[in-house]
Design an enzyme around this catalytic site. Sequence first.
Site, PDB file in Angstrom:
ATOM      1  CB  CYS A  83     -18.656   0.305  12.966  1.00  0.00           C
ATOM      2  SG  CYS A  83     -19.080  -0.035  11.253  1.00  0.00           S
TER       3      CYS A  83
ATOM      4  CB  CYS B  25     -21.135  -2.050  16.570  1.00  0.00           C
ATOM      5  SG  CYS B  25     -21.331  -3.756  16.011  1.00  0.00           S
TER       6      CYS B  25
ATOM      7  NE  ARG C 280      -4.161  -1.662   2.138  1.00  0.00           N
ATOM      8  CZ  ARG C 280      -5.039  -1.900   3.076  1.00  0.00           C
ATOM      9  NH1 ARG C 280      -4.922  -1.333   4.258  1.00  0.00           N
ATOM     10  NH2 ARG C 280      -6.070  -2.707   2.856  1.00  0.00           N
TER      11      ARG C 280
ATOM     12  CD  GLU D  77      -5.828  -9.330  -2.795  1.00  0.00           C
ATOM     13  OE1 GLU D  77      -6.527 -10.310  -2.472  1.00  0.00           O
ATOM     14  OE2 GLU D  77      -5.671  -8.360  -2.034  1.00  0.00           O
TER      15      GLU D  77
ATOM     16  CB  CYS E 282     -17.153  -5.887  10.666  1.00  0.00           C
ATOM     17  SG  CYS E 282     -18.810  -6.579  10.563  1.00  0.00           S
TER      18      CYS E 282
ATOM     19  CB  CYS F 100     -24.974  -1.773  10.596  1.00  0.00           C
ATOM     20  SG  CYS F 100     -24.745  -3.531  10.880  1.00  0.00           S
TER      21      CYS F 100
ATOM     22  CD  GLN G  69      -7.106 -21.797   1.295  1.00  0.00           C
ATOM     23  OE1 GLN G  69      -7.275 -22.308   2.374  1.00  0.00           O
ATOM     24  NE2 GLN G  69      -7.874 -22.041   0.272  1.00  0.00           N
TER      25      GLN G  69
END
Length: 362
Positions: free
Chosen positions: A205, A202, A21, A39, A195, A211, A44
């Site tokens: 968030c 929350c 990034r 990616e 989340c 939500c 896994q």
Amino acid sequence: MNLANPLLSWYDKCKRDFPWRNHNFKSKDEHAYHTWICEVMSQQTLLSVLLPKYLQFTASLPNITALAHCPEDKLRALWKGLGYYARARNLQKGARYILNNLNGKFPQTQKQWQLVNGCGPYTSSVIASICYNEPIIAVDGNVIRVGSRLLNISDNSIWNPRGQKKIFDFLQKHISKTHPGNMNQALMDLGATLCKKNNPNCNACPISTYCKSYELNTTHLCPSTKPRALSKTQTLFAIIFKNPGCNSKIALIKRQNGFLKGTFGFPLNPNAHIWTKAYEYLKNIKGTAVLCKEKFSHSITHHKIKGCVIIVESTGEKSVKSVFSKCFDLKEDINWVDANRLNESLSSSLDQKIYKIWRLQE
Ligand code: SF4
């Protein structure tokens, strides 16, 4: 109501710090190459394992030309510890596809990326949105969790393509047209940091006011537990075959069949009678076959493996090839590897387990 603005503001302040990034990429294609590698590697794989492997891989193979021409031994060594080597093979096939079929010109859209080996809808959407600004939502496990809570979906429909399309359609309506890549990364980070599966945070968030499950106090019900795929259990015999002429050389093969097809390691055989067959045959030609007491178990996707290790020594009266085919039904070419260098030749964790059992026995 629009989810993009609060998500993008939150992402600006709280995004996770990753090398892919923060790097100052010189072009969109260079950015796409690094995003693609990370990616595929991250599937896994734990983040703590991914980070050093990503840095090592991209330093050693900094572009598609280097990846396309990388010798197999080197690719295996760079992938060691990540498992599922087929992913590395697909990356290399993808690099060759871009070089040979597209004249080295990188795909730009999600649809075009899906033609690259190993790039499914998720990886393609991630690359197209982050590197080429295509407004398309990428739906993975984290985003399914966030979406199911936003929409308060608690039944099993979320685990089939129609249920997931519902989440895609909903989020797609909200996608930022100017920063679609950041919106996808914000959803990824939200799923990973706030989340979470248990006890979502929350209160912190940025989209809690939108939500439904937060409003109805049903976050613990969404999403439902994913139905487990039935797993098959298989017994495998792993064969440690010592070279009759030089005991310190051990036979490895490139596997031609089965779910480990293409990997380089110890010969394996699933035949339940192989041990008695080998024992009797070797006795008659003054060879030995020792069955190790220690067993190994291993899981690969839906396969559970229970395994035994057989150590074989033949006197050399018969050719090794005939012992191999008569005892173990093996037709692959044998590569004799020095026992001291065995560990570095084995890329799959299954082979590493077999190797440890053999070392204990020695
Ligand atoms: S409010 Fe809670 S459950 Fe809803 S999206 Fe945010 S963190 Fe997840």
